[in-house]
Design an enzyme around this catalytic site. Structure first.
Site, short mmCIF file in Angstrom:
data_model
loop_
_atom_site.label_atom_id
_atom_site.label_comp_id
_atom_site.label_asym_id
_atom_site.label_seq_id
_atom_site.Cartn_x
_atom_site.Cartn_y
_atom_site.Cartn_z
N HIS A 121 0.87 -1.17 0.00
CA HIS A 121 0.00 0.00 0.00
C HIS A 121 0.92 1.23 0.00
O HIS A 121 2.01 1.19 0.56
CB HIS A 121 -0.81 -0.07 1.30
CG HIS A 121 -1.92 0.90 1.44
ND1 HIS A 121 -1.74 2.20 1.82
CD2 HIS A 121 -3.26 0.74 1.28
CE1 HIS A 121 -2.91 2.81 1.90
NE2 HIS A 121 -3.85 1.94 1.58
N ASP A 198 2.45 -4.94 8.20
CA ASP A 198 1.24 -4.13 8.07
C ASP A 198 0.05 -5.08 8.03
O ASP A 198 -0.17 -5.78 7.04
CB ASP A 198 1.36 -3.30 6.78
CG ASP A 198 0.05 -2.61 6.40
OD1 ASP A 198 -0.94 -2.75 7.13
OD2 ASP A 198 0.05 -1.93 5.36
N GLN A 201 -4.99 -5.11 6.44
CA GLN A 201 -5.92 -5.87 5.60
C GLN A 201 -6.12 -7.29 6.11
O GLN A 201 -7.05 -7.98 5.70
CB GLN A 201 -5.36 -5.89 4.16
CG GLN A 201 -6.38 -6.09 3.09
CD GLN A 201 -7.48 -5.06 3.13
OE1 GLN A 201 -8.65 -5.43 3.23
NE2 GLN A 201 -7.16 -3.78 3.07
N LYS A 224 -11.15 -1.04 9.73
CA LYS A 224 -11.34 -2.19 8.84
C LYS A 224 -11.82 -3.41 9.61
O LYS A 224 -11.99 -4.49 9.07
CB LYS A 224 -10.03 -2.48 8.11
CG LYS A 224 -9.69 -1.36 7.13
CD LYS A 224 -8.49 -1.60 6.29
CE LYS A 224 -8.28 -0.39 5.38
NZ LYS A 224 -7.01 -0.44 4.66
N CYS A 362 -4.51 2.47 -3.88
CA CYS A 362 -3.29 2.91 -3.17
C CYS A 362 -2.15 1.94 -3.39
O CYS A 362 -1.31 1.74 -2.51
CB CYS A 362 -3.54 3.08 -1.67
SG CYS A 362 -4.70 4.35 -1.26
#
Ligand SMILES: *Cc1c(COP(=O)(O)O)cnc(C)c1O
Length: 404
Positions: A121, A198, A201, A224, A362
């Site tokens: 991202h 990260d 997601q 999210k 992104c």
């Protein structure tokens, strides 16, 4: 198994209409919807104990402080951290990444190397480029293949004694690929590099265990995960967080201030300057409780079913191509129709009440790899249904008829 009709009743927004049609919300990879328990927690905070935390002796301040620290404890337990003070509450994944990227400025020298993945991202690319500009460190990229998977033998070749940091997402937001983070972490540690994952997601779909992963830093956003926007977390191993300098100066992050010298507060406050998103932090904890009450195994099993069903149904449309075909992926389908621009498809399906995302998500480098301007991305959550996927398939067929 999970009772999707009952779950849908928890989400007031799912009863609304868009353009005269029932809303079909397939933009979950951008942000999730909010269940009533989380909305209630937000209302309860502002209607009964809104106060600034950590400083007050009065009752409201103590109630707010307790609720905020209970949320931190919930986040600690959810992510399997050893200590509550290893959980820093931030404004989201982007903020969390910037805390680390800025902190490493003093720990890197010219010629040191940072490895990132081709599936990142933008929020996971730009802070490292800025770090490289400040320090003279060099950015190396693990490439991807046609299926949207990382090419791991190139990763092996990139690792060296110059590698100081490795950054990758756990799951790609643009393609849904689940990256082999266990292997990435283990190999980085063998040569003494730190690893940041990260998890923005991944966290809606899986429950990571930072202790079992032995990861140095792990970051995520509440929005999210059925929580509100503007709040997220940074997990860091205690010894790393002690080593890094504070990110911002201000109230809350100090122990003592004089004009001659200021000493910093201990963890987690060292990284939490200023008044935080108190209500958001509390609601983040409630959102985790909600998702755990459904159960991540149930969520994953059901979403996999949606993924398989959606993939099969969409591929029946002639000229439709799916990007991101790893066997190891979550419920994200990125696709294009022949020569039709994704934006045009998105506009037509929105007229039919269906929310999908169009564009580069992104993740411009991924689009460049496939030589496309972007994709249409449908991302499914545990509150979506096969009937909604049928509606999407019909809408895409209609868009194809109108546009070709
Ligand atoms: C959404 C997302 C981000 C950015 O999260 P913010 O909440 O906007 O800070 C970063 N990485 C991935 C993989 C994401 O999906």
């Amino acid at each position: 198994m999970l009772d999707v009709q009952k779950i849908r009743d928890d989400f007031p927004i799912l009863t609304r209409e868009v353009n005269g049609k029932p809303l079909v919300y397939f933009d979950n990879a951008a942000t999730s919807q909010t269940p009533q328990v989380v909305i209630d927690a937000i209302v309860a905070y502002y209607s009964s104990y809104n106060a600034n935390i950590h400083r007050g002796v009065h009752t409201l301040s103590q109630e707010a402080t307790d609720a905020y620290e209970i949320a931190r404890k919930k986040i600690q337990e959810h992510f399997g951290a050893k200590h509550a003070h290893e959980i820093i509450l931030t404004s989201g994944t982007t903020h969390s990444i910037n805390i680390i990227a800025t902190g490493f400025t003093s720990l890197l020298s010219k010629g040191d190397e940072i490895i990132v993945s081709a599936l990142e991202h933008h929020s996971n690319i730009v802070p490292w480029q800025m770090l490289c500009e400040r320090t003279g460190a060099i950015l190396k990229v693990i490439p991807m293949n046609e299926d949207g998977e990382l090419v791991m033998n190139v990763y092996d070749q990139l690792l060296s004694n110059r590698t100081k940091l490795v950054f990758t997402n756990h799951i790609s937001n643009a393609l849904g690929t689940i990256n082999p983070i266990e292997e990435i972490i283990e190999k980085a540690h063998r040569i003494g590099a730190a690893v940041l994952i990260d998890g923005a997601q991944a966290c809606p779909h899986v429950k990571p265990d930072v202790k079992a992963l032995d990861v140095d830093f792990y970051v995520a956003s509440a929005h999210k995960l059925c929580g509100p926007t503007g709040v997220g977390m940074l997990y860091g191993k205690e010894e790393w967080l002690n080593k890094l300098p504070p990110y911002q100066g201000g109230g809350e992050m100090i122990e003592q201030v004089t004009f001659e010298k200021t000493t910093y507060a201990g963890l987690p406050h060292k990284f939490e300057a200023g008044t935080p998103n108190i209500c958001g932090g509390i609601a983040f904890g409630v959102a985790l409780d909600y998702m755990n009450s459904i159960g991540f195994e149930n969520i994953a099993a059901y979403e996999n079913e949606l993924l398989e069903y959606g993939t099969q149904k969409l591929l029946e449309i002639e000229g439709l191509k799916i990007y991101g075909t790893s066997k190891n992926k979550t419920s994200v389908i990125s696709f294009n129709l022949d020569n039709i621009h994704p934006y045009d498809v998105g506009t037509i399906v929105d007229k039919l009440g269906i929310a999908v995302r169009t564009g580069h998500h992104c993740a411009q480098p991924i689009m460049d790899f496939y030589k496309i301007p972007g994709t249409v991305r449908a991302s499914f959550s545990f509150y979506n249904t096969k009937e909604e996927i049928d509606a999407l398939v019909e809408a895409v067929k209609k868009a194809k008829m109108m546009l070709s």
